[in-house]
Design a protein around this motif. Structure first.
Motif, PDB file in Angstrom:
ATOM      1  N   SER A 229     -10.896  -6.531   4.197  1.00  8.43           N
ATOM      2  CA  SER A 229     -10.933  -7.837   2.841  1.00  8.43           C
ATOM      3  C   SER A 229     -12.140  -7.259   1.999  1.00  8.43           C
ATOM      4  O   SER A 229     -11.830  -7.372   0.903  1.00  8.43           O
ATOM      5  CB  SER A 229     -11.333  -9.162   3.630  1.00  8.43           C
ATOM      6  OG  SER A 229     -10.211  -9.609   4.394  1.00  8.43           O
TER       7      SER A 229
ATOM      8  N   GLN B  49      -5.451  -9.072  -5.389  1.00 10.27           N
ATOM      9  CA  GLN B  49      -5.783  -9.066  -3.988  1.00 10.27           C
ATOM     10  C   GLN B  49      -4.769  -9.943  -3.256  1.00 10.27           C
ATOM     11  O   GLN B  49      -4.829 -10.929  -3.759  1.00 10.27           O
ATOM     12  CB  GLN B  49      -7.176  -9.075  -3.624  1.00 10.27           C
ATOM     13  CG  GLN B  49      -7.225  -9.074  -2.085  1.00 10.27           C
ATOM     14  CD  GLN B  49      -8.711  -9.477  -1.834  1.00 10.27           C
ATOM     15  OE1 GLN B  49      -9.793  -9.863  -2.418  1.00 10.27           O
ATOM     16  NE2 GLN B  49      -8.962  -9.106  -0.388  1.00 10.27           N
ATOM     17  N   TYR B  50      -4.297  -9.739  -2.372  1.00 10.40           N
ATOM     18  CA  TYR B  50      -3.423 -10.565  -1.186  1.00 10.40           C
ATOM     19  C   TYR B  50      -3.682 -10.445  -0.067  1.00 10.40           C
ATOM     20  O   TYR B  50      -3.430  -9.527   0.745  1.00 10.40           O
ATOM     21  CB  TYR B  50      -1.725 -10.104  -1.488  1.00 10.40           C
ATOM     22  CG  TYR B  50      -0.963 -11.141  -0.758  1.00 10.40           C
ATOM     23  CD1 TYR B  50      -0.134 -11.998  -1.791  1.00 10.40           C
ATOM     24  CD2 TYR B  50      -0.411 -11.360   0.422  1.00 10.40           C
ATOM     25  CE1 TYR B  50       0.659 -12.942  -1.260  1.00 10.40           C
ATOM     26  CE2 TYR B  50       0.258 -12.117   0.900  1.00 10.40           C
ATOM     27  CZ  TYR B  50       1.067 -12.977  -0.034  1.00 10.40           C
ATOM     28  OH  TYR B  50       1.805 -13.726   0.547  1.00 10.40           O
ATOM     29  N   ASP B  51      -4.609 -11.297   0.705  1.00  7.83           N
ATOM     30  CA  ASP B  51      -4.910 -11.338   1.957  1.00  7.83           C
ATOM     31  C   ASP B  51      -3.889 -12.152   2.658  1.00  7.83           C
ATOM     32  O   ASP B  51      -3.707 -13.253   2.677  1.00  7.83           O
ATOM     33  CB  ASP B  51      -6.450 -12.085   2.168  1.00  7.83           C
ATOM     34  CG  ASP B  51      -6.792 -12.192   3.371  1.00  7.83           C
ATOM     35  OD1 ASP B  51      -6.057 -11.968   4.551  1.00  7.83           O
ATOM     36  OD2 ASP B  51      -8.188 -12.297   3.691  1.00  7.83           O
TER      37      ASP B  51
ATOM     38  N   ALA C 209      -9.152  -4.011  -5.589  1.00  6.69           N
ATOM     39  CA  ALA C 209      -8.676  -4.738  -6.668  1.00  6.69           C
ATOM     40  C   ALA C 209      -9.383  -4.945  -7.899  1.00  6.69           C
ATOM     41  O   ALA C 209      -8.802  -5.018  -8.926  1.00  6.69           O
ATOM     42  CB  ALA C 209      -8.137  -6.260  -5.954  1.00  6.69           C
TER      43      ALA C 209
ATOM     44  N   ASP D 204      -4.117  -6.828   2.365  1.00 10.56           N
ATOM     45  CA  ASP D 204      -4.935  -6.520   3.557  1.00 10.56           C
ATOM     46  C   ASP D 204      -4.482  -7.390   4.466  1.00 10.56           C
ATOM     47  O   ASP D 204      -4.016  -8.507   4.465  1.00 10.56           O
ATOM     48  CB  ASP D 204      -6.328  -6.620   3.225  1.00 10.56           C
ATOM     49  CG  ASP D 204      -7.079  -7.832   3.010  1.00 10.56           C
ATOM     50  OD1 ASP D 204      -7.493  -8.618   3.931  1.00 10.56           O
ATOM     51  OD2 ASP D 204      -6.682  -8.500   1.647  1.00 10.56           O
TER      52      ASP D 204
ATOM     53  N   ALA E 298     -10.351  -4.306   0.026  1.00  7.64           N
ATOM     54  CA  ALA E 298      -9.382  -4.654  -0.571  1.00  7.64           C
ATOM     55  C   ALA E 298      -9.918  -5.471  -1.860  1.00  7.64           C
ATOM     56  O   ALA E 298      -9.535  -5.298  -3.156  1.00  7.64           O
ATOM     57  CB  ALA E 298      -8.551  -5.483   0.209  1.00  7.64           C
ATOM     58  N   GLU E 299     -10.946  -6.024  -1.729  1.00  7.11           N
ATOM     59  CA  GLU E 299     -11.648  -6.897  -2.822  1.00  7.11           C
ATOM     60  C   GLU E 299     -12.163  -5.830  -3.925  1.00  7.11           C
ATOM     61  O   GLU E 299     -11.977  -6.184  -5.083  1.00  7.11           O
ATOM     62  CB  GLU E 299     -12.615  -7.942  -2.324  1.00  7.11           C
ATOM     63  CG  GLU E 299     -13.341  -8.903  -3.459  1.00  7.11           C
ATOM     64  CD  GLU E 299     -14.373  -9.866  -2.584  1.00  7.11           C
ATOM     65  OE1 GLU E 299     -15.182  -9.953  -3.287  1.00  7.11           O
ATOM     66  OE2 GLU E 299     -14.098 -10.209  -1.671  1.00  7.11           O
TER      67      GLU E 299
ATOM     68  N   HIS F 235      -0.941  -4.646  -6.521  1.00  5.00           N
ATOM     69  CA  HIS F 235      -1.215  -5.585  -5.512  1.00  5.00           C
ATOM     70  C   HIS F 235      -2.067  -4.618  -4.498  1.00  5.00           C
ATOM     71  O   HIS F 235      -1.757  -3.675  -4.197  1.00  5.00           O
ATOM     72  CB  HIS F 235      -0.160  -6.391  -4.990  1.00  5.00           C
ATOM     73  CG  HIS F 235       0.723  -7.155  -5.764  1.00  5.00           C
ATOM     74  ND1 HIS F 235       0.258  -8.351  -6.250  1.00  5.00           N
ATOM     75  CD2 HIS F 235       1.603  -6.961  -6.695  1.00  5.00           C
ATOM     76  CE1 HIS F 235       1.228  -8.798  -7.024  1.00  5.00           C
ATOM     77  NE2 HIS F 235       2.088  -8.106  -7.283  1.00  5.00           N
ATOM     78  N   VAL F 236      -3.019  -5.403  -4.004  1.00  2.00           N
ATOM     79  CA  VAL F 236      -3.642  -4.783  -2.922  1.00  2.00           C
ATOM     80  C   VAL F 236      -3.686  -5.794  -1.784  1.00  2.00           C
ATOM     81  O   VAL F 236      -4.378  -7.010  -1.776  1.00  2.00           O
ATOM     82  CB  VAL F 236      -5.325  -4.455  -3.115  1.00  2.00           C
ATOM     83  CG1 VAL F 236      -6.065  -3.809  -1.954  1.00  2.00           C
ATOM     84  CG2 VAL F 236      -5.534  -3.443  -4.498  1.00  2.00           C
TER      85      VAL F 236
END
Length: 171
Positions: free
Chosen positions: A68, A82-84, A75, A134, A71-72, A131-132
């Motif tokens: 995370s 970011q897409y958690d 992004a 995680d 990814a943050e 998009h990233v």
């Protein structure tokens, strides 16, 4: 993390957005034209996804490796979204159940994939990208959704000290 961020940034710089393919034409080619002059074949279910204008990136790995956080940062550096997956599953009520023994939610994979299809997959796997994502696993998602997959690892000693510090169960 810095190395992965630099590699992702270098990859983005070396792979500029691809031009959109020409629209499909239904007219028959003129006499004497070659195959090169003909429009591309229509895309079917088994055809590869059309190119995206920006790549989709999946960051995966064991809980506690820094997915995370990375990814943050990726992004933010690339101007992506970011897409958690776990956070979205909880927020959008896409969980099948709560496992009290493991102290964790169990996502409903079908609901999660349906939710992600239009947002990340672009409906047919194409879309604009950018998009990233995680998540701790990569085998849940169709391969066509991602252009780059990053697998994070961590020394077990470091990992075991991180998990309790962030409130994770020992199981």
């Amino acid at each position: 993390r810095e190395v992965v961020l630099l590699k992702a940034r270098r990859w983005l710089n070396q792979n500029p957005p691809l031009p959109l393919p020409p629209p499909h034409s239904t007219h028959r080619p003129a006499r004497g034209s070659t195959l090169r002059d003909q429009p591309p074949p229509r895309m079917g279910k088994s055809a590869p996804a059309p190119p995206r204008s920006r790549p989709n990136i999946l960051i995966t790995g064991t809980p506690g490796t820094g997915k995370s956080s990375l990814a943050e940062r990726v992004a933010a550096a690339a101007g992506f979204t970011q897409y958690d997956v776990s956070a979205v599953a909880k927020q959008e009520k896409l969980c099948a159940e709560y496992d009290e023994e493991l102290d964790t939610y169990v996502i409903d994979e079908d609901k999660v994939l349906d939710h992600m299809e239009e947002r990340v997959g672009g409906g047919d796997g194409g879309g604009e990208g950018g998009h990233v994502v995680d998540y701790h696993s990569c085998d849940l998602f169709p391969e066509r959704w991602f252009d780059l997959v990053v697998v994070l690892t961590c020394d077990n000693g470091e990992l075991y000290s991180r998990l309790p510090a962030r409130g994770d169960s020992e199981k």
